[in-house]
Design an enzyme around this catalytic site. Sequence first.
Site, PDB file in Angstrom:
ATOM      1  N   GLU A  84     -29.293  27.903   2.001  1.00  0.00           N
ATOM      2  CA  GLU A  84     -28.982  27.892   0.569  1.00  0.00           C
ATOM      3  C   GLU A  84     -30.291  27.664  -0.190  1.00  0.00           C
ATOM      4  OE1 GLU A  84     -26.447  24.464   0.007  1.00  0.00           O
ATOM      5  OE2 GLU A  84     -27.545  23.983  -1.811  1.00  0.00           O
ATOM      6  N   ASN A  94     -21.224  25.903   3.558  1.00  0.00           N
ATOM      7  CA  ASN A  94     -20.883  24.662   2.845  1.00  0.00           C
ATOM      8  C   ASN A  94     -19.376  24.442   2.989  1.00  0.00           C
ATOM      9  OD1 ASN A  94     -23.064  26.328   1.766  1.00  0.00           O
ATOM     10  ND2 ASN A  94     -23.573  24.490   0.663  1.00  0.00           N
ATOM     11  N   HIS A 113     -23.169  17.236   4.726  1.00  0.00           N
ATOM     12  CA  HIS A 113     -21.928  17.861   5.191  1.00  0.00           C
ATOM     13  C   HIS A 113     -21.357  17.190   6.442  1.00  0.00           C
ATOM     14  CE1 HIS A 113     -23.485  21.943   3.335  1.00  0.00           C
ATOM     15  NE2 HIS A 113     -23.179  21.039   2.410  1.00  0.00           N
TER      16      HIS A 113
HETATM   17  C1  FAD Z   1     -25.039  15.837  -2.779  1.00  0.00           C
HETATM   18  C2  FAD Z   1     -23.987  16.674  -2.091  1.00  0.00           C
HETATM   19  C3  FAD Z   1     -23.940  18.040  -2.329  1.00  0.00           C
HETATM   20  C4  FAD Z   1     -22.960  18.823  -1.680  1.00  0.00           C
HETATM   21  N1  FAD Z   1     -22.835  20.142  -2.019  1.00  0.00           N
HETATM   22  C5  FAD Z   1     -21.828  20.873  -1.503  1.00  0.00           C
HETATM   23  C6  FAD Z   1     -21.579  22.204  -1.938  1.00  0.00           C
HETATM   24  O1  FAD Z   1     -22.264  22.712  -2.836  1.00  0.00           O
HETATM   25  N2  FAD Z   1     -20.554  22.895  -1.358  1.00  0.00           N
HETATM   26  C7  FAD Z   1     -19.758  22.342  -0.369  1.00  0.00           C
HETATM   27  O2  FAD Z   1     -18.861  23.019   0.147  1.00  0.00           O
HETATM   28  N3  FAD Z   1     -19.961  21.067   0.029  1.00  0.00           N
HETATM   29  C8  FAD Z   1     -20.948  20.316  -0.532  1.00  0.00           C
HETATM   30  N4  FAD Z   1     -21.083  19.001  -0.172  1.00  0.00           N
HETATM   31  C9  FAD Z   1     -20.157  18.437   0.829  1.00  0.00           C
HETATM   32  C10 FAD Z   1     -18.742  18.240   0.264  1.00  0.00           C
HETATM   33  O3  FAD Z   1     -18.784  17.538  -0.961  1.00  0.00           O
HETATM   34  C11 FAD Z   1     -17.904  17.497   1.308  1.00  0.00           C
HETATM   35  O4  FAD Z   1     -17.848  18.304   2.468  1.00  0.00           O
HETATM   36  C12 FAD Z   1     -16.490  17.221   0.834  1.00  0.00           C
HETATM   37  O5  FAD Z   1     -16.493  16.439  -0.332  1.00  0.00           O
HETATM   38  C13 FAD Z   1     -15.680  16.511   1.923  1.00  0.00           C
HETATM   39  O6  FAD Z   1     -14.339  16.446   1.506  1.00  0.00           O
HETATM   40  P1  FAD Z   1     -13.342  15.365   2.134  1.00  0.00           P
HETATM   41  O7  FAD Z   1     -12.020  15.564   1.518  1.00  0.00           O
HETATM   42  O8  FAD Z   1     -13.453  15.430   3.604  1.00  0.00           O
HETATM   43  O9  FAD Z   1     -13.951  13.941   1.718  1.00  0.00           O
HETATM   44  P2  FAD Z   1     -14.668  13.393   0.420  1.00  0.00           P
HETATM   45  O10 FAD Z   1     -14.791  14.441  -0.622  1.00  0.00           O
HETATM   46  O11 FAD Z   1     -15.899  12.704   0.877  1.00  0.00           O
HETATM   47  O12 FAD Z   1     -13.646  12.322  -0.144  1.00  0.00           O
HETATM   48  C14 FAD Z   1     -13.374  11.111   0.490  1.00  0.00           C
HETATM   49  C15 FAD Z   1     -13.007  10.095  -0.577  1.00  0.00           C
HETATM   50  O13 FAD Z   1     -12.459   8.951   0.044  1.00  0.00           O
HETATM   51  C16 FAD Z   1     -13.011   7.782  -0.520  1.00  0.00           C
HETATM   52  N5  FAD Z   1     -12.972   6.746   0.514  1.00  0.00           N
HETATM   53  C17 FAD Z   1     -13.694   6.690   1.651  1.00  0.00           C
HETATM   54  N6  FAD Z   1     -13.351   5.620   2.374  1.00  0.00           N
HETATM   55  C18 FAD Z   1     -12.383   4.985   1.675  1.00  0.00           C
HETATM   56  C19 FAD Z   1     -11.646   3.789   1.911  1.00  0.00           C
HETATM   57  N7  FAD Z   1     -11.822   3.068   3.014  1.00  0.00           N
HETATM   58  N8  FAD Z   1     -10.748   3.401   0.976  1.00  0.00           N
HETATM   59  C20 FAD Z   1     -10.544   4.134  -0.161  1.00  0.00           C
HETATM   60  N9  FAD Z   1     -11.225   5.268  -0.414  1.00  0.00           N
HETATM   61  C21 FAD Z   1     -12.134   5.694   0.490  1.00  0.00           C
HETATM   62  C22 FAD Z   1     -14.419   8.180  -0.920  1.00  0.00           C
HETATM   63  O14 FAD Z   1     -14.936   7.312  -1.921  1.00  0.00           O
HETATM   64  C23 FAD Z   1     -14.201   9.616  -1.397  1.00  0.00           C
HETATM   65  O15 FAD Z   1     -13.887   9.655  -2.765  1.00  0.00           O
HETATM   66  C24 FAD Z   1     -22.053  18.214  -0.775  1.00  0.00           C
HETATM   67  C25 FAD Z   1     -22.116  16.832  -0.547  1.00  0.00           C
HETATM   68  C26 FAD Z   1     -23.067  16.070  -1.194  1.00  0.00           C
HETATM   69  C27 FAD Z   1     -23.103  14.587  -0.933  1.00  0.00           C
END
Ligand code: FAD
Length: 530
Positions: free
Chosen positions: A385, A506, A468
């Site tokens: 990217e 991503n 990721h």
């Molecule tokens: C800076 C950055 C840039 C990125 N850019 C991209 C992109 O452009 N495109 C892309 O596809 N992906 C990108 N990603 C990755 C993407 O954001 C993640 O893959 C995605 O958010 C994961 O989704 P999820 O549902 O698994 O968990 P998450 O989105 O991480 O959500 C988990 C949630 O659970 C909460 N949580 C965790 N533990 C607990 C607990 N014990 N009690 C209560 N709440 C809790 C967290 O606070 C969070 O809000 C990026 C990540 C970062 C950090």
Amino acid sequence: MKSSKSNRREFLKLLTYSTLGVATTPMLASCATLFSTKMKNNGFKKAIVIGSGYGGAVAALRLTQKNIPTLLIEMGQEWKLTPKHDTFCKMITADKRSSWRSSTPHAPITIPFFIKKYAGVLDKEKHPNMDVFLGRGLGGGSLVNGGIAITPDKNYFEKILPSVNSEEMFDKYFPLANKALRVNTIEADFFEETPYYQFSRIAREDAKKAGYQTKFFPNVYDFEYMKKEAKGEVYKSALNGEVIYGNNAGKWTLDRTYIAQAQETKNLEIRTLCQVTNIEQLENGHYKILITKLNTKGEPIAQETYTCQYLFLGAGSMGTSKLLMKSKHEGGLSKLNEKVGQEWGSNGNIMTGRNFVNATGRKQSTIPVLGIDGWNDPENPIFAEIAPLPMNLETWTTLYLAITQNPERGYFAYNEITKEVQLIWNKNQNDPAKQAAKKFIDRMNKANGGIRSHLLFNNGYGDDFCYHPLGGCVLGKATDNYGRIENYKNLYAIDGSLIPGSVGVNPFVTITALAERNMDYILKEDFLNE
Ligand SMILES: Cc1cc2nc3c(=O)[nH]c(=O)nc-3n(C[C@H](O)[C@H](O)[C@H](O)COP(=O)(O)OP(=O)(O)OC[C@H]3O[C@@H](n4cnc5c(N)ncnc54)[C@H](O)[C@@H]3O)c2cc1C
């Protein structure tokens, strides 16, 4: 099974460790706040979703649409956008809102100034040899990510998740996810003309000279809004340095899509600044969860419990894996199988860059739209990217977030002394990814000049952090083929923990589409009598 008394004892022990300076969670480690140890029992909820990222948001919407009263629990804050556009801070003037309990702003590149510790939006979880960046707040990763919304290559998807019917995914659930996330694509004319994408056009030229293809990818940032930003008609967000600490406008984050829709059903209750610390199955099959209520500094202020019939884990690869491993080892979920906590990967992430390239421009959009696609190169499969460096000055530098096919996997381990769960990832496990990134950078430099970016990263390759994280509760191994956790009825993993370490692009579109599929089956088969 553990009693609430023993849970309270555990918590007090943790607090003692933290005041003694013994490493516990980063949240507790430096916290000396005393609070009432009285456990508040909040009673029974039909369904609880832990975590409000992609997986959690899909679960919350689909449950509430079926009229199932649902509680969504999130450890971060709610970040409501305001007409004054002052919810989030910018990258170059980062303040306490930028970072989760840190005294310097979390960033892939060191930002050398101090901020107050606060429950900010970007976290950097430190594990040996691997720092993991995560979004904290209602909307999870969607609040901080670059919005890149890519549907993966079908062949690769079939390779990583062979038990999933790919026809059904690509015909039904990927289109559904793309629509609900409000994915759109940049208009070619705007891309070619605007100074804000000079950095991408320069990188495209270099890629071409090195014999690489480039391709545009979609995003959840609203490109019609961005065009207005460029004309000076609206508040500038992506075109004025906002992204990893949140966008004050323009981006379709989950709190504005899935979660907002779930709220409209009136079946959703949301609690923020509540960190779930333990799960226990009760004798009647229901689940009891232990919560630490946090203040806006991210410090613990109270303890509470809930019980529920259906429990969905959407705390992300790191959060879900850690919660399961902790609950397994502390007795609340002792029947979890041996696959829980396994097959963690960083999606082959390596951040790298090239210095002394052609002028990339002072003005840079924070939203990446173009990638260098060498994924099908049998000698060095890589997808890079083209990332911005929005520092408001000319850096003659191109930045890449490379996704490689690193086959190495880490795992989560419970530490009996600290009572914490840690990611086990050896330094040399990132060598395959680093080698792939090196070959890529060498090929680019050979064709164009430039040097690898020693200035940005240690030796030019950011191989000790990732954006990721994936895996830890892998589909078909720790769960059945739909995310039902083995040996526990009505307990589900619904987030990035289901994907075994790599998805080749991503990841959030894949996480969302898989969650849509799993919820579809779970609601049809497990909620028949509801
Ligand atoms: C800076 C950055 C840039 C990125 N850019 C991209 C992109 O452009 N495109 C892309 O596809 N992906 C990108 N990603 C990755 C993407 O954001 C993640 O893959 C995605 O958010 C994961 O989704 P999820 O549902 O698994 O968990 P998450 O989105 O991480 O959500 C988990 C949630 O659970 C909460 N949580 C965790 N533990 C607990 C607990 N014990 N009690 C209560 N709440 C809790 C967290 O606070 C969070 O809000 C990026 C990540 C970062 C950090």
